[in-house]
Design an enzyme around this catalytic site. Structure first.
Site, PDB file in Angstrom:
ATOM      1  N   HIS A  51      -9.654  -0.342   9.000  1.00  0.00           N
ATOM      2  CA  HIS A  51      -8.329  -0.439   8.376  1.00  0.00           C
ATOM      3  C   HIS A  51      -7.799   0.982   8.119  1.00  0.00           C
ATOM      4  CE1 HIS A  51      -5.290  -1.466   5.324  1.00  0.00           C
ATOM      5  NE2 HIS A  51      -5.319  -2.676   5.843  1.00  0.00           N
ATOM      6  N   SER A 105       2.149  -8.964   2.939  1.00  0.00           N
ATOM      7  CA  SER A 105       3.058  -8.358   3.917  1.00  0.00           C
ATOM      8  C   SER A 105       3.899  -9.398   4.655  1.00  0.00           C
ATOM      9  CB  SER A 105       2.249  -7.517   4.911  1.00  0.00           C
ATOM     10  OG  SER A 105       1.118  -8.238   5.359  1.00  0.00           O
ATOM     11  N   HIS A 164       1.403  -4.740   7.668  1.00  0.00           N
ATOM     12  CA  HIS A 164       0.677  -5.536   8.662  1.00  0.00           C
ATOM     13  C   HIS A 164       1.250  -6.942   8.800  1.00  0.00           C
ATOM     14  CE1 HIS A 164      -3.104  -2.803   8.567  1.00  0.00           C
ATOM     15  NE2 HIS A 164      -2.243  -2.441   9.498  1.00  0.00           N
ATOM     16  N   GLU A 192      -6.202   2.175   5.599  1.00  0.00           N
ATOM     17  CA  GLU A 192      -6.250   2.663   4.213  1.00  0.00           C
ATOM     18  C   GLU A 192      -7.489   3.526   3.932  1.00  0.00           C
ATOM     19  OE1 GLU A 192      -5.085  -0.212   1.166  1.00  0.00           O
ATOM     20  OE2 GLU A 192      -6.362   0.849  -0.257  1.00  0.00           O
ATOM     21  N   THR A 200      -7.458  -1.337  -1.646  1.00  0.00           N
ATOM     22  CA  THR A 200      -6.641  -2.101  -2.599  1.00  0.00           C
ATOM     23  C   THR A 200      -6.586  -3.599  -2.301  1.00  0.00           C
ATOM     24  OG1 THR A 200      -4.721  -1.622  -1.225  1.00  0.00           O
ATOM     25  CG2 THR A 200      -5.093  -0.169  -3.118  1.00  0.00           C
ATOM     26  N   ASN A 212      -5.292  -8.418   3.184  1.00  0.00           N
ATOM     27  CA  ASN A 212      -5.212  -9.341   2.038  1.00  0.00           C
ATOM     28  C   ASN A 212      -4.965 -10.776   2.488  1.00  0.00           C
ATOM     29  OD1 ASN A 212      -2.230 -10.107   1.235  1.00  0.00           O
ATOM     30  ND2 ASN A 212      -2.186  -8.039   2.065  1.00  0.00           N
ATOM     31  N   SER A 239      -3.657  -8.240   8.657  1.00  0.00           N
ATOM     32  CA  SER A 239      -3.431  -8.080   7.219  1.00  0.00           C
ATOM     33  C   SER A 239      -4.708  -8.369   6.436  1.00  0.00           C
ATOM     34  CB  SER A 239      -2.306  -9.034   6.781  1.00  0.00           C
ATOM     35  OG  SER A 239      -2.338  -9.223   5.395  1.00  0.00           O
ATOM     36  N   CYS A 258      -5.446  -3.953  -6.023  1.00  0.00           N
ATOM     37  CA  CYS A 258      -4.141  -3.889  -6.692  1.00  0.00           C
ATOM     38  C   CYS A 258      -3.757  -5.234  -7.322  1.00  0.00           C
ATOM     39  CB  CYS A 258      -3.077  -3.433  -5.706  1.00  0.00           C
ATOM     40  SG  CYS A 258      -2.544  -4.744  -4.611  1.00  0.00           S
TER      41      CYS A 258
HETATM   42  S1  SF4 Z   1      -0.999  -4.940  -1.371  1.00  0.00           S
HETATM   43 FE1  SF4 Z   1       1.054  -4.182  -1.769  1.00  0.00          FE
HETATM   44  S2  SF4 Z   1       1.051  -3.434  -3.908  1.00  0.00           S
HETATM   45 FE2  SF4 Z   1      -1.069  -3.705  -3.236  1.00  0.00          FE
HETATM   46  S3  SF4 Z   1      -1.636  -1.652  -2.543  1.00  0.00           S
HETATM   47 FE3  SF4 Z   1      -0.984  -2.806  -0.724  1.00  0.00          FE
HETATM   48  S4  SF4 Z   1       1.182  -2.343  -0.509  1.00  0.00           S
HETATM   49 FE4  SF4 Z   1       0.581  -1.720  -2.577  1.00  0.00          FE
END
Ligand code: SF4
Length: 315
Positions: A134, A277, A51, A136, A175, A235, A233, A205
């Site tokens: 999302h 990302s 992303h 995922e 994650t 995160n 994104s 993660c």
């Molecule tokens: S943030 Fe990166 S390491 Fe964590 S699950 Fe997503 S792609 Fe994998």
């Protein structure tokens, strides 16, 4: 006052580490690069490989075609599945169309897919915490029957859960969530459902957790925080929310064109981080832009990261 004179008010930019590409994103980007070299273009990728708009735009310039639907890909072509993971139904559809699949799913996302399947097989009901829009969660929940799981997004959703008829309950998560918010929700659910099972390791993660810890430390040292990353994104958005929760004005920007000079008025110390990302070259461009007047830049390593994932044997 000119933009330049405003910029000169800043004395230092802290460039926090870890920031930017995680092992899963690096691997996914390398898979596309190797595939371009090996097979040429057009090459098809289902969903944004990671992303980040710049990463996607740069691949598009090289002839990579990003699609959302499998039937957009010509029969017999090669398709790369993105780092976020995909439901089994898409693998099936791609194979039925005669496509060759190259899988760039992050191994840490695959781990959650496997957990979902295992817990379902063992008779658990899965409470999955994630963003409903999302990719995922769509991939993970696509592994199991709809009746085996419920998706919740936040504490409010958790408070509405009625699971008294479920004997075995496990919580799995996306994650890239906020570690602190997730902990709060898990603690709440454990109180409500004392028999709730947690997987052996939290699904959030290492890269998400490390970048969040780094922003918490950064927030104690700076007046304002810039998060380099795209709005898609998960995160990166969490890093922005965390900076704000830590009491610092925090802005999420894709590139320097989105920066407003008045963000830095009265700011002597600017902190810069980036979502998992975001490529290094984009972070460097932004740092170059905001340090025009020769303001000092200092690397601030909070956590040392050394994780890397091998490429698939066959690309
Ligand atoms: S943030 Fe990166 S390491 Fe964590 S699950 Fe997503 S792609 Fe994998």
């Amino acid at each position: 006052m000119t933009n330049k004179s405003k910029v000169q008010k800043r004395k230092i930019i802290y460039l926090v580490k870890p920031r930017g590409f995680c092992a899963g994103v690096k691997r996914a980007v390398e898979i596309v690069e190797v595939a371009i070299r090996k097979y040429g273009v057009p090459l098809y990728v289902r969903h944004q490989i990671v992303h980040n708009r710049r990463v996607v735009a740069d691949f598009e310039k090289q002839g990579v075609v990003f699609v959302e639907k499998i039937n957009e890909v010509p029969k017999g072509a090669k398709i790369i599945f993105s780092a976020h993971g995909s439901p089994p139904s898409l693998y099936k559809e791609a194979l039925q169309r005669g496509l060759t699949i190259i899988d760039a799913t992050c191994p840490l996302v695959t781990k959650v897919h496997l957990e979902a399947k295992r817990y379902e097989k063992e008779g658990y009901f899965i409470v999955y915490l994630g963003d409903k829009d999302h990719p995922e969660p769509k991939g993970v929940l696509g592994e199991i029957k709809a009746s085996s799981a419920v998706l919740i997004e936040n504490l409010e959703d958790a408070k509405k859960l009625t699971l008294s008829d479920k004997k075995k309950i496990v919580i799995l998560t996306q994650t890239t969530l906020s570690f602190d918010d997730t902990k709060e929700i898990v603690i709440y659910l454990q109180k409500q459902f004392p028999h709730l099972t947690l997987p052996p390791a939290f699904d959030i993660c290492y890269a998400t957790q490390n970048r969040q810890e780094a922003v918490k430390a950064l927030a104690k040292m700076v007046d304002v925080i810039l998060v380099v990353g795209s709005r898609e994104s998960s995160n990166s958005k969490r890093l922005k929310d965390l900076g704000i929760a830590c009491g610092r004005p925090t802005y999420l920007v894709d590139d320097s064109s989105q920066i407003k000079e008045n963000w830095f008025e009265n700011a002597d110390k600017v902190g810069v981080t980036a979502g998992a990302s975001t490529p290094d070259r984009l972070i460097s461009e932004i740092v170059q832009y905001i340090r025009k007047s020769g303001v000092a830049v200092e690397e601030l390593e909070i956590i040392h990261e050394q994780i890397s994932f091998a490429l698939p044997i066959k690309i």
